[in-house]
Design a protein around this motif. Sequence first.
Motif, PDB file in Angstrom:
ATOM      1  N   CYS A 186     -26.879  39.411  54.465  1.00 46.56           N
ATOM      2  CA  CYS A 186     -26.129  38.012  54.886  1.00 46.56           C
ATOM      3  C   CYS A 186     -24.970  37.939  53.806  1.00 46.56           C
ATOM      4  N   ILE A 187     -24.302  36.775  54.092  1.00 42.71           N
ATOM      5  CA  ILE A 187     -23.380  36.523  53.025  1.00 42.71           C
ATOM      6  C   ILE A 187     -23.828  35.059  52.516  1.00 42.71           C
ATOM      7  N   LEU A 188     -23.523  34.700  51.402  1.00 44.14           N
ATOM      8  CA  LEU A 188     -24.151  33.346  50.680  1.00 44.14           C
ATOM      9  C   LEU A 188     -22.349  32.974  50.315  1.00 44.14           C
ATOM     10  N   LYS A 189     -22.307  31.625  50.544  1.00 48.31           N
ATOM     11  CA  LYS A 189     -21.145  30.985  50.224  1.00 48.31           C
ATOM     12  C   LYS A 189     -21.341  30.550  48.680  1.00 48.31           C
ATOM     13  N   ALA A 190     -20.350  30.774  48.050  1.00 44.92           N
ATOM     14  CA  ALA A 190     -20.239  30.250  46.511  1.00 44.92           C
ATOM     15  C   ALA A 190     -19.003  29.233  46.107  1.00 44.92           C
ATOM     16  N   GLN A 191     -19.298  28.676  45.187  1.00 41.29           N
ATOM     17  CA  GLN A 191     -18.358  27.833  44.726  1.00 41.29           C
ATOM     18  C   GLN A 191     -17.956  28.303  43.194  1.00 41.29           C
ATOM     19  N   ASN A 192     -16.936  28.823  42.932  1.00 39.88           N
ATOM     20  CA  ASN A 192     -16.567  29.233  41.625  1.00 39.88           C
ATOM     21  C   ASN A 192     -17.726  30.246  41.045  1.00 39.88           C
ATOM     22  N   GLY A 193     -18.214  30.977  42.086  1.00 41.13           N
ATOM     23  CA  GLY A 193     -19.143  31.974  41.581  1.00 41.13           C
ATOM     24  C   GLY A 193     -20.659  31.347  41.699  1.00 41.13           C
ATOM     25  N   VAL A 194     -20.785  30.183  41.878  1.00 43.98           N
ATOM     26  CA  VAL A 194     -22.213  29.642  41.994  1.00 43.98           C
ATOM     27  C   VAL A 194     -22.610  29.373  43.569  1.00 43.98           C
ATOM     28  N   PRO A 195     -23.869  30.232  43.747  1.00 43.99           N
ATOM     29  CA  PRO A 195     -24.217  29.935  45.068  1.00 43.99           C
ATOM     30  C   PRO A 195     -25.128  28.759  45.372  1.00 43.99           C
ATOM     31  N   ASP A 196     -25.479  28.312  46.517  1.00 41.43           N
ATOM     32  CA  ASP A 196     -26.735  27.503  46.802  1.00 41.43           C
ATOM     33  C   ASP A 196     -28.007  28.184  46.486  1.00 41.43           C
ATOM     34  N   TRP A 197     -28.535  27.833  45.202  1.00 45.05           N
ATOM     35  CA  TRP A 197     -29.638  28.324  44.696  1.00 45.05           C
ATOM     36  C   TRP A 197     -30.941  28.136  45.595  1.00 45.05           C
ATOM     37  N   HIS A 198     -30.954  27.183  46.459  1.00 46.87           N
ATOM     38  CA  HIS A 198     -31.876  27.035  47.249  1.00 46.87           C
ATOM     39  C   HIS A 198     -31.960  28.160  48.401  1.00 46.87           C
ATOM     40  N   LYS A 199     -30.778  28.557  48.842  1.00 43.09           N
ATOM     41  CA  LYS A 199     -30.676  29.808  49.814  1.00 43.09           C
ATOM     42  C   LYS A 199     -31.126  31.056  49.245  1.00 43.09           C
ATOM     43  N   VAL A 200     -30.877  31.013  47.945  1.00 41.77           N
ATOM     44  CA  VAL A 200     -31.245  32.407  47.133  1.00 41.77           C
ATOM     45  C   VAL A 200     -32.641  32.392  47.031  1.00 41.77           C
ATOM     46  N   GLU A 201     -33.245  31.289  46.712  1.00 41.22           N
ATOM     47  CA  GLU A 201     -34.713  31.055  46.728  1.00 41.22           C
ATOM     48  C   GLU A 201     -35.407  31.343  47.879  1.00 41.22           C
ATOM     49  N   ALA A 202     -34.753  30.745  49.164  1.00 41.79           N
ATOM     50  CA  ALA A 202     -35.250  31.304  50.354  1.00 41.79           C
ATOM     51  C   ALA A 202     -35.437  32.578  50.714  1.00 41.79           C
ATOM     52  N   LEU A 203     -34.538  33.335  50.167  1.00 40.38           N
ATOM     53  CA  LEU A 203     -34.399  34.846  50.568  1.00 40.38           C
ATOM     54  C   LEU A 203     -35.188  35.493  49.568  1.00 40.38           C
ATOM     55  N   MET A 204     -35.576  34.908  48.325  1.00 44.87           N
ATOM     56  CA  MET A 204     -36.753  35.702  47.553  1.00 44.87           C
ATOM     57  C   MET A 204     -37.877  35.452  48.271  1.00 44.87           C
ATOM     58  N   ARG A 205     -38.261  34.177  48.662  1.00 44.21           N
ATOM     59  CA  ARG A 205     -39.454  34.010  49.293  1.00 44.21           C
ATOM     60  C   ARG A 205     -39.636  34.846  50.658  1.00 44.21           C
ATOM     61  N   GLU A 206     -38.608  34.864  51.398  1.00 43.10           N
ATOM     62  CA  GLU A 206     -38.690  35.652  52.700  1.00 43.10           C
ATOM     63  C   GLU A 206     -39.114  37.126  52.426  1.00 43.10           C
ATOM     64  N   TRP A 207     -38.168  37.664  51.557  1.00 43.11           N
ATOM     65  CA  TRP A 207     -38.135  39.067  51.195  1.00 43.11           C
ATOM     66  C   TRP A 207     -39.168  39.691  50.306  1.00 43.11           C
ATOM     67  N   GLN A 208     -39.596  38.851  49.229  1.00 43.86           N
ATOM     68  CA  GLN A 208     -40.142  39.041  48.195  1.00 43.86           C
ATOM     69  C   GLN A 208     -40.080  40.268  47.342  1.00 43.86           C
ATOM     70  N   PRO A 209     -38.909  40.604  46.964  1.00 42.76           N
ATOM     71  CA  PRO A 209     -38.381  41.630  46.340  1.00 42.76           C
ATOM     72  C   PRO A 209     -39.026  42.282  45.057  1.00 42.76           C
ATOM     73  N   ASP A 210     -39.152  43.564  44.754  1.00 38.42           N
ATOM     74  CA  ASP A 210     -39.800  43.813  43.374  1.00 38.42           C
ATOM     75  C   ASP A 210     -38.732  43.900  42.600  1.00 38.42           C
ATOM     76  N   ALA A 211     -37.387  43.911  42.849  1.00 43.15           N
ATOM     77  CA  ALA A 211     -36.233  43.967  41.999  1.00 43.15           C
ATOM     78  C   ALA A 211     -35.150  43.458  42.453  1.00 43.15           C
ATOM     79  N   LEU A 212     -34.059  43.384  41.541  1.00 41.73           N
ATOM     80  CA  LEU A 212     -32.802  42.979  42.199  1.00 41.73           C
ATOM     81  C   LEU A 212     -31.704  43.836  41.562  1.00 41.73           C
ATOM     82  N   VAL A 213     -30.440  44.084  42.456  1.00 41.76           N
ATOM     83  CA  VAL A 213     -29.407  44.815  41.816  1.00 41.76           C
ATOM     84  C   VAL A 213     -28.124  44.111  41.953  1.00 41.76           C
ATOM     85  N   VAL A 214     -27.336  43.786  41.186  1.00 40.76           N
ATOM     86  CA  VAL A 214     -26.184  43.082  41.138  1.00 40.76           C
ATOM     87  C   VAL A 214     -25.046  44.123  40.779  1.00 40.76           C
TER      88      VAL A 214
END
Length: 147
Positions: free
Chosen positions: A38-66
Motif C-alpha cells: 500500500c501507500i501511506l500518505k504523509a505530511q512532511n514525511g510524517v505518516p498517520d501513525w495509526h495506519k502504520v500501527e494497523a499494518l503492524m497488527r495485521e502483518w505482525q512482522p519480525d523486522a522492518l526495512v527502510v
Amino acid sequence: MAEASAKPPRLLLGFDYGSKQIGVAVGQAITGSARELCILKAQNGVPDWHKVEALMREWQPDALVVGLPLNMDGSPSEMSDRAEKFARRLHGRFNLPVHTHDERLTTYAAKGERLQHGQNGGYRQRPVDALAAALLLQGWLEQNHPG
C-alpha cells in the motif's frame, strides 16, 4: 539500528520513505520474495501513525526495512537523514529490528517496470512508491538471505 536476535526474520515490511507518500511492501525471507502492499500518505514525511500501527497488527512482522535514498556517489542526502529518522521512530514505536537498505534507483526501476507492463497511466494516477518499496525489500532479502 538493527538488533541481533536469536532467530532470523521471517516476515518483513519494507518502507520507501518520502515526504508526501511512503510506499509499503511485505516480504518473506523463506521465499525471498516481496510484493507491494500500500501507500501511506504523509505530511512532511510524517505518516498517520495509526495506519502504520494497523499494518503492524495485521502483518505482525519480525523486522522492518527502510530504504535509504543515498546520492549516486553513495554519500548521504538530506532525504537519507530523514529516512534514518523515520527508521529510528519505527524502532522506538514498535520495538522491532529496523534495517536500512540502499534504495538508489528503485523508484526509477519501478517506473520502468510499470511502463514495461503497459501501466503508464501517469505516475500521479498510479504511484510507484509501493512497488519501489517491494524492490528495495527484495534487494535487502537477496543480500541478507541468499538462496
